[in-house]
Each structure stands twice: as C-alpha cells, then as structure tokens.
Design a protein around this motif. Structure first.
Motif, PDB file in Angstrom:
ATOM      1  N   GLU A   4      24.319 -20.959  47.335  1.00 52.97           N
ATOM      2  CA  GLU A   4      24.301 -22.015  46.325  1.00 52.97           C
ATOM      3  C   GLU A   4      23.822 -21.436  45.002  1.00 52.97           C
ATOM      4  OE1 GLU A   4      22.887 -25.952  48.252  1.00 52.97           O
ATOM      5  OE2 GLU A   4      21.879 -24.282  49.287  1.00 52.97           O
ATOM      6  N   CYS A   6      23.356 -22.320  40.655  1.00 54.32           N
ATOM      7  CA  CYS A   6      23.280 -23.290  39.570  1.00 54.32           C
ATOM      8  C   CYS A   6      24.125 -22.768  38.406  1.00 54.32           C
ATOM      9  CB  CYS A   6      21.823 -23.467  39.141  1.00 54.32           C
ATOM     10  SG  CYS A   6      21.591 -24.589  37.770  1.00 54.32           S
ATOM     11  N   VAL A  28      28.936 -22.084  46.603  1.00 51.15           N
ATOM     12  CA  VAL A  28      28.958 -23.429  46.039  1.00 51.15           C
ATOM     13  C   VAL A  28      28.219 -23.408  44.705  1.00 51.15           C
ATOM     14  CG1 VAL A  28      28.398 -25.852  46.426  1.00 51.15           C
ATOM     15  CG2 VAL A  28      28.906 -24.368  48.379  1.00 51.15           C
ATOM     16  N   TYR A  30      26.676 -25.615  41.709  1.00 51.12           N
ATOM     17  CA  TYR A  30      26.217 -26.945  41.321  1.00 51.12           C
ATOM     18  C   TYR A  30      25.921 -26.966  39.829  1.00 51.12           C
ATOM     19  CZ  TYR A  30      25.500 -27.770  46.304  1.00 51.12           C
ATOM     20  OH  TYR A  30      25.675 -27.906  47.653  1.00 51.12           O
ATOM     21  N   SER A  31      25.997 -28.136  39.227  1.00 55.99           N
ATOM     22  CA  SER A  31      25.649 -28.236  37.816  1.00 55.99           C
ATOM     23  C   SER A  31      24.160 -28.024  37.610  1.00 55.99           C
ATOM     24  CB  SER A  31      26.090 -29.582  37.244  1.00 55.99           C
ATOM     25  OG  SER A  31      25.455 -30.645  37.925  1.00 55.99           O
ATOM     26  N   CYS A  32      23.342 -28.372  38.612  1.00 58.29           N
ATOM     27  CA  CYS A  32      21.898 -28.160  38.535  1.00 58.29           C
ATOM     28  C   CYS A  32      21.314 -28.184  39.953  1.00 58.29           C
ATOM     29  CB  CYS A  32      21.242 -29.246  37.688  1.00 58.29           C
ATOM     30  SG  CYS A  32      19.463 -29.041  37.492  1.00 58.29           S
ATOM     31  N   LEU A  33      20.382 -27.282  40.206  1.00 57.61           N
ATOM     32  CA  LEU A  33      19.691 -27.248  41.501  1.00 57.61           C
ATOM     33  C   LEU A  33      18.241 -27.692  41.375  1.00 57.61           C
ATOM     34  CD1 LEU A  33      21.164 -23.963  43.013  1.00 57.61           C
ATOM     35  CD2 LEU A  33      21.516 -26.288  43.843  1.00 57.61           C
TER      36      LEU A  33
END
Length: 74
Positions: A4, A6, A28, A30-33
């Motif tokens: 994952e 960010c 993966v 994400y826009s923010c973790l």
C-alpha cells in the motif's frame, strides 16, 4: 502480498517499478493513508499490514524487496 502506497508521499514514483518487479504483489495506491507526520518526514509503504519506512525511495524499494523475499521464504 499487498503493498500500500500513499500517492501524496514521494513513494508513488515507485509504483511502476514495484508492479514490474513484483507482478504477483497487489500494489494499491491510496490518495491518503493518514500517516501525515511520517509522510512529511520519510518515504513509506505498508507491506502486508507492516509499516516500512526509509529516508530515500531507493532505500524503501530495498526494504520492500527484503520484506517480499522474507515473506516468500516463510
């Protein structure tokens, strides 16, 4: 294996390299973790739920490689 990342962390530039190097891993983005303090200070990724941090993108890639190799060995 799940990696994952960010997208607001500089780690995002490793995404293509990770996908090519580890085609069996799910990368993966994400826009923010929600790790803003860490995101500001260093590069990071979450590998199968475990936080991995480094001071450069190259070091982080190396840490991810070690983590994936270790996981394959188990």
């Amino acid at each position: 294996m799940v990696i994952e990342i960010c997208e607001t962390n500089e780690t995002a530039k490793l995404v293509n390299q990770l996908r090519i190097t580890f085609p069996d891993a799910d990368v993966v983005v994400y826009s923010c973790l929600s790790r803003c303090a860490g995101c500001f200070l260093c590069y990071f990724a979450i590998l199968d739920g475990v936080l991995i941090e480094a001071f450069s993108a190259e070091q982080l890639l190396h840490q991810i490689i070690l983590g994936l190799q270790s996981a394959k060995g188990n």
